[in-house]
Design a protein around this motif. Structure first.
Motif, mmCIF file in Angstrom:
data_model
loop_
_atom_site.group_PDB
_atom_site.id
_atom_site.type_symbol
_atom_site.label_atom_id
_atom_site.label_comp_id
_atom_site.label_asym_id
_atom_site.label_seq_id
_atom_site.Cartn_x
_atom_site.Cartn_y
_atom_site.Cartn_z
ATOM 1 N N SER A 147 0.882 -1.269 0.034
ATOM 2 C CA SER A 147 0.067 -0.009 0.008
ATOM 3 C C SER A 147 0.820 1.083 0.100
ATOM 4 O O SER A 147 2.113 1.308 0.407
ATOM 5 C CB SER A 147 -1.114 0.107 1.156
ATOM 6 N N CYS A 148 0.401 2.125 -0.578
ATOM 7 C CA CYS A 148 1.322 3.473 -0.481
ATOM 8 C C CYS A 148 0.152 4.617 -0.188
ATOM 9 O O CYS A 148 -0.666 4.872 -1.170
ATOM 10 C CB CYS A 148 1.762 3.800 -1.868
ATOM 11 N N ALA A 149 0.174 5.335 0.969
ATOM 12 C CA ALA A 149 -0.599 6.270 1.423
ATOM 13 C C ALA A 149 -0.208 7.835 0.549
ATOM 14 O O ALA A 149 1.006 8.150 1.114
ATOM 15 C CB ALA A 149 -0.732 6.416 2.491
ATOM 16 N N THR A 163 -4.922 6.408 -1.556
ATOM 17 C CA THR A 163 -4.039 4.979 -1.530
ATOM 18 C C THR A 163 -3.883 4.469 -2.965
ATOM 19 O O THR A 163 -4.895 4.017 -3.592
ATOM 20 C CB THR A 163 -4.345 4.057 -0.533
ATOM 21 N N TYR A 195 -2.444 0.693 -4.469
ATOM 22 C CA TYR A 195 -1.981 -0.758 -4.134
ATOM 23 C C TYR A 195 -1.055 -1.807 -5.100
ATOM 24 O O TYR A 195 -0.936 -1.138 -6.366
ATOM 25 C CB TYR A 195 -3.107 -1.692 -3.571
#
Length: 111
Positions: free
Chosen positions: A19-21, A75, A77
């Protein structure tokens, strides 16, 4: 600001979902990329998702990975399957074109 998470130690053949917020950007209008940097190697691009949801992959991950996004959560993914030791790297996300790099997440695949 970009913060990747979800990495870890996995056996070859296993799966991980990264994940990357993102914050500080108008996320929904941005294409987003995933990159990775293996030990001793240069950072390489691996996947992109456009604002309309279209996707494209590097040949190294094509058929084994799925990039997706949740605009409500800002986010992006990266689902990776059938992992191999060659997938061991620090994974990062960034906007398109790339801005400041955030914290990556380490994926280690054991044989």
């Amino acid at each position: 600001q970009l913060q990747a998470s979800g990495g870890g130690l996995v056996q070859a053949g296993g799966s991980l979902r990264l994940s990357c917020a993102a914050s500080g950007v108008i996320f929904s209008v941005k294409a987003m990329d995933w990159y990775r940097q293996a030990p001793g190697k240069q950072r390489e691009w691996v996947a992109r998702i456009f604002s309309d949801g279209k996707t494209t992959y590097a040949s190294s991950l094509r058929g084994r990975a799925t990039i997706s996004r949740d605009n409500a959560k800002n986010t992006v993914y990266l689902q990776m399957n059938s992992l191999t030791v060659e997938d061991t790297a620090v994974y990062y996300c960034n906007v398109v074109p790339p801005g400041r790099w955030g914290q990556g997440t380490l994926v280690t695949v054991s044989s």
